[in-house]
Design an enzyme around this catalytic site. Structure first.
Site, PDB file in Angstrom:
ATOM      1  N   HIS A 167     -10.729   0.648   1.338  1.00 26.86           N
ATOM      2  CA  HIS A 167     -10.478   1.705   2.326  1.00 26.86           C
ATOM      3  C   HIS A 167     -11.791   1.851   3.082  1.00 26.86           C
ATOM      4  O   HIS A 167     -12.770   2.342   2.542  1.00 26.86           O
ATOM      5  CB  HIS A 167     -10.101   2.973   1.549  1.00 26.86           C
ATOM      6  CG  HIS A 167     -10.127   4.241   2.331  1.00 26.86           C
ATOM      7  ND1 HIS A 167      -9.038   5.061   2.431  1.00 26.86           N
ATOM      8  CD2 HIS A 167     -11.112   4.854   3.026  1.00 26.86           C
ATOM      9  CE1 HIS A 167      -9.345   6.124   3.151  1.00 26.86           C
ATOM     10  NE2 HIS A 167     -10.596   6.025   3.526  1.00 26.86           N
ATOM     11  N   GLY A 180      -2.236  12.089   5.514  1.00 25.63           N
ATOM     12  CA  GLY A 180      -1.223  11.119   5.126  1.00 25.63           C
ATOM     13  C   GLY A 180       0.193  11.508   5.458  1.00 25.63           C
ATOM     14  O   GLY A 180       0.532  12.684   5.578  1.00 25.63           O
ATOM     15  N   ASN A 190      -5.039   6.041  -7.021  1.00 24.60           N
ATOM     16  CA  ASN A 190      -5.628   7.390  -6.935  1.00 24.60           C
ATOM     17  C   ASN A 190      -4.644   8.450  -7.435  1.00 24.60           C
ATOM     18  O   ASN A 190      -4.301   9.399  -6.744  1.00 24.60           O
ATOM     19  CB  ASN A 190      -6.121   7.702  -5.518  1.00 24.60           C
ATOM     20  CG  ASN A 190      -5.027   7.651  -4.465  1.00 24.60           C
ATOM     21  OD1 ASN A 190      -3.996   7.023  -4.668  1.00 24.60           O
ATOM     22  ND2 ASN A 190      -5.252   8.313  -3.350  1.00 24.60           N
ATOM     23  N   HIS A 224       0.830  -1.209   0.000  1.00 28.97           N
ATOM     24  CA  HIS A 224       0.000   0.000   0.000  1.00 28.97           C
ATOM     25  C   HIS A 224       0.864   1.259   0.000  1.00 28.97           C
ATOM     26  O   HIS A 224       1.277   1.741   1.059  1.00 28.97           O
ATOM     27  CB  HIS A 224      -0.915  -0.024   1.232  1.00 28.97           C
ATOM     28  CG  HIS A 224      -2.004   1.006   1.215  1.00 28.97           C
ATOM     29  ND1 HIS A 224      -3.268   0.758   1.670  1.00 28.97           N
ATOM     30  CD2 HIS A 224      -2.025   2.295   0.779  1.00 28.97           C
ATOM     31  CE1 HIS A 224      -4.016   1.850   1.536  1.00 28.97           C
ATOM     32  NE2 HIS A 224      -3.271   2.799   1.003  1.00 28.97           N
ATOM     33  N   HIS A 270       1.409   5.249  -2.143  1.00 32.57           N
ATOM     34  CA  HIS A 270       0.935   6.244  -3.111  1.00 32.57           C
ATOM     35  C   HIS A 270       2.176   6.896  -3.711  1.00 32.57           C
ATOM     36  O   HIS A 270       2.945   7.532  -2.996  1.00 32.57           O
ATOM     37  CB  HIS A 270       0.060   7.289  -2.421  1.00 32.57           C
ATOM     38  CG  HIS A 270      -1.170   6.702  -1.778  1.00 32.57           C
ATOM     39  ND1 HIS A 270      -2.359   6.550  -2.447  1.00 32.57           N
ATOM     40  CD2 HIS A 270      -1.369   6.194  -0.541  1.00 32.57           C
ATOM     41  CE1 HIS A 270      -3.251   5.982  -1.637  1.00 32.57           C
ATOM     42  NE2 HIS A 270      -2.674   5.762  -0.469  1.00 32.57           N
ATOM     43  N   ASP A 282       1.155   2.756   3.714  1.00 31.83           N
ATOM     44  CA  ASP A 282       0.256   3.830   3.249  1.00 31.83           C
ATOM     45  C   ASP A 282       1.069   5.103   2.968  1.00 31.83           C
ATOM     46  O   ASP A 282       0.617   6.224   3.239  1.00 31.83           O
ATOM     47  CB  ASP A 282      -0.862   4.101   4.260  1.00 31.83           C
ATOM     48  CG  ASP A 282      -2.021   4.913   3.653  1.00 31.83           C
ATOM     49  OD1 ASP A 282      -2.018   5.165   2.434  1.00 31.83           O
ATOM     50  OD2 ASP A 282      -2.916   5.302   4.428  1.00 31.83           O
TER      51      ASP A 282
END
Lengths: 428, 320
Positions: free
Chosen positions: A181, A326, A96, A62, A64, A307
């Site tokens: 999520h 985040g 995303n 996970h 980004h 994350d």
């Protein structure tokens, strides 16, 4: 490609359940053999690992990476470098991005950017729904064909129970998990942190634990209904852990992940309106943190993920309500896990490596997570005793948003090998 | 320029009982200034103060402005509309620009909780919180306490019930911290949908019905009910709110003693408070407004480095 021999380390293979002082020989991008007194191939790069741990490269399900769309805060290349520096040989990039990774061309772009970077492997996760809008299913077949390893609308929940049901059913065709999520958007609306005593004092709108647990309960029910594999992202509450524990007792196809910040910090970190403690799901209460730790201990929570969520420094330099959610995590995850979980006596190192390598590989059906002959030559060398201070300015990530700056940690990656190539080696 | 209160006044949670007492005591000599023919003393002559209001406010802004002017400070008002803020400038940039103009103090009203502290940590000027989101409104808490002290001669041992929308109220939080530190007993009373989580852990009693609060209290601080709470799904209607939680003459008639009634304003007459209560003999709503100027003068004076023991002389117009 020169062979690599990693000599004299404590070789922990969570894939096979072995733990011995041994050498690891890698040839042509694969593990050739592990054992004692092995011959050294001609021309081999020899790495001395005495006093160190040698293990399959860590895998983060996970992250980004912000490319395409926000290349100023992270790219596939910078994220893959940060991953390698954190001991990860592979990461899974959430969809995303801007535009959303909801079609095969977008998946292919991330695959090719990762190949060009040549650091940690980057596996794209495709969107569940077109544009992550929660209306129409994305083309899972084409996403998988282009290299996606799972689907998720992460950043947002799949609000419609009907769409979540059909996603779980349709994903069975391709044997991929649907990663959700978990957040009830009506309960969470406008929330900036966990709802509790600290949010009451700070006057910030809170997100109750129930906002997560309602969706966890729903997803478990839908996994039971469909037989699909639901993977629950970044679990943060004691109620969620308990729901998952019961689902696993029933034998349902439910897996779950938790992040270092959720097993380390509590909502007290938001004191003083520190926006580096703002994340979604939010940091919760000591009892929640302890339940997440216990879930990691007993295996209710299968994996540790980061994350990793990069943000530009001035995006966090704002009023708490307006700051984005985040934190980055790739370069602190291993140190936090060793310090908090192993150092805290909760997990031994072999179990930690199950949570960070073997289990992630199994859950997303990825290569790696094992040192068995024929496995990919994805290896991490860990100094479990290194004491170091988190200095965000020295991160390989393009971003600096971490609440752990200045923290003293024990344990970190000394070198990371991917496909038989040393992609990271710590300079002294 | 660090003084008895520190650099900034962000909230009452951070202040000690002694500091709260000091502000209230310092306000006493300043009360008299506003009663004179010439309502001006030179205590802050040469100081520049910016009133930075990101939210609409009439009463608080005017009260601060009077306090500043009566202390002879030079003041500038910045409202969010018509400034660079409405063009998307961030709070930190606004702060740096103000700093670059070498101002001495900033009074900030902002919709985001923590905005005053955020500003205070980034500029050298003194920062005074004139209300930040749902966090605190410290000068309102102080003026409420000054008014109670005027009325009862003490704070210690008083029973004060704060009634209404506690969840969204910065006034409630400042009152809770201030009153508890000065030894009052505090209760909160309102519909459960408008009480914050874990509120009793702040040290207050939770009273579920307004009748309970009226039986229990020496004074009621009746909060304004924001009309948008109906859209948020917290309440069914204003009509029902008045029926169930309104402070009415009929309800007060059943109280064991005469209750002092406070309200931070602006009032919704006929919603949280009936007109004959607001205008009645036990209402101190207008004295609250008068005290607001004195309390703000005291805060400005102390933050600017004014010596507490000289406040009396400053109030007489002598040098500080």
């Amino acid at each position: 490609m020169r062979p690599i021999v990693v000599q004299g380390g404590r070789v922990i293979d969570p894939g096979r359940g072995t733990d011995d002082v041994a050498d690891v020989v890698m040839l042509e991008g694969k593990i050739a053999e592990t054992g004692r007194g092995l011959g050294r191939p001609d021309d081999a790069i020899v790495v001395d690992a005495s006093g160190k741990i040698v293990a399959p490269g860590l895998i983060d399900l996970h992250v980004h990476l912000r490319e395409p769309g926000q290349e100023d805060v992270e790219t596939v290349a910078s994220g893959a470098m940060a991953a390698a520096a954190g001991g990860f040989s592979a990461v899974c990039a959430m969809p995303n991005t801007d535009p959303v990774t909801d079609n095969q061309a977008a998946v292919g772009f991330i695959v090719s950017q990762a190949q060009r970077a040549g650091r940690a492997r980057v596996y794209p996760i495709g969107a569940v729904s077109l544009g992550q809008k929660g209306m129409q299913l994305a083309e899972f077949g084409e996403l998988v064909g282009a290299g996606a390893v799972a689907v998720s609308d992460d950043g947002k929940p799949v609000v419609s129970s009907h769409l979540m049901r059909t996603a779980l059913e349709y994903a069975r065709t391709f044997n991929i998990p649907v990663a959700d999520h978990c957040e009830d958007p009506t309960l969470a609306a406008g929330g900036a942190m966990h709802e509790g005593l600290v949010s009451t004092r700070l006057g910030l709108k809170g997100v109750p634990a129930a906002a997560e647990e309602i969706m966890v309960a729903r997803d478990i029910l839908l996994a039971e209904l469909t037989g699909g594999h639901v993977h629950l992202c970044h679990m943060s509450t004691r109620g969620s852990v308990e729901l998952i524990r019961r689902a696993k007792e029933k034998g349902l196809r439910v897996t779950a992940e938790a992040c270092p910040h959720h097993f380390t910090l509590t909502h007290a970190a938001c004191e003083g309106y520190d926006t580096n403690a703002k994340m979604n799901p939010p940091l919760r209460e000591p009892e929640d943190r302890d339940a997440v730790r216990e879930g990691l201990r007993d295996g209710t929570i299968d994996v540790i993920c980061t994350d990793h969520a990069p943000h530009h420094y001035d995006a966090k330099e704002r009023e708490f309500d307006d700051a984005p959610n985040g934190i980055i995590g790739l370069e602190t995850a291993l140190g936090l896990a060793i310090t908090e979980l192993v150092g805290g006596g909760l997990l031994d190192l072999p179990t930690l490596l199950v949570r960070m390598s073997a289990a992630p590989a199994r859950i997303f059906n990825l290569p790696g997570g094992s040192l068995a002959p024929g496995s990919p030559a994805d290896v991490v060398i860990i100094d479990p005793d290194a004491r170091w201070e988190v200095r965000p300015e020295s991160f390989h990530s393009k971003s600096r948003n971490t609440p752990f700056g200045g923290r003293q940690l024990t344990g970190r990656a000394d070198a990371t090998i991917v496909r038989g190539q040393v992609v990271f080696q710590r300079g002294d | 320029m660090t003084a008895a209160l520190g650099k900034d006044l962000v909230g009452l949670e951070e202040l000690s009982a002694e500091q709260l007492q000091l502000i209230l005591d310092t306000a006493e000599p300043f009360k008299e200034v506003s009663e004179r023919q010439i309502k001006k003393v030179p205590a802050l002559r040469g100081k520049t103060i910016v009133n930075l209001f990101f939210e609409a406010s009439t009463r608080t802004r005017i009260s601060f402005e009077f306090a500043e002017k009566r202390l002879s400070a030079d003041t500038v008002n910045v409202a969010s509309s018509g400034s660079s803020v409405s063009k998307g400038e961030t709070l930190v940039d606004t702060a740096r620009n103000l700093e670059a103009m070498r101002i001495d103090m900033v009074v900030i009203r902002h919709g985001a909780s923590g905005a005053a502290q955020f500003l205070g940590r980034r500029i050298r000027s003194n920062v005074i919180n004139a209300g930040d989101g749902k966090h605190e409104h410290p000068t309102q808490g102080l003026l409420d306490m000054l008014t109670l002290r005027d009325k009862f001669g003490r704070i210690r041992g008083l029973k004060v019930a704060i009634c209404g929308d506690i969840l969204h109220s910065r006034v409630a939080r400042s009152n809770i911290w201030g009153l508890l530190k000065l030894g009052a007993e505090v209760a909160v009373c309102g519909p459960a949908s408008l009480l914050p989580r874990n509120v009793s852990e702040l040290g207050v009693t939770v009273l579920p019905r307004i009748e309970d609060a009226i039986q229990w209290a020496d004074a009621l601080n009746v909060l304004r009910l924001q009309l948008e709470r109906m859209q948020g799904g917290f309440l069914p209607s204003l009509r029902e709110y008045n029926r169930v939680f309104g402070v009415t003459t009929e309800r007060l008639a059943r109280a064991p003693k005469d209750l002092v009634i406070l309200h931070p304003g602006p009032m919704n007459r006929g919603v949280e408070i009936d007109s004959d209560v607001a205008d009645g003999p036990h209402s101190v709503i207008l004295p609250q407004v008068t005290n607001g100027v004195a309390v703000r003068m005291a805060v400005l004076y102390l933050l600017a480095g004014g010596k507490p023991d000289l406040a009396v002389r400053a109030g007489r117009g002598e040098e500080r």
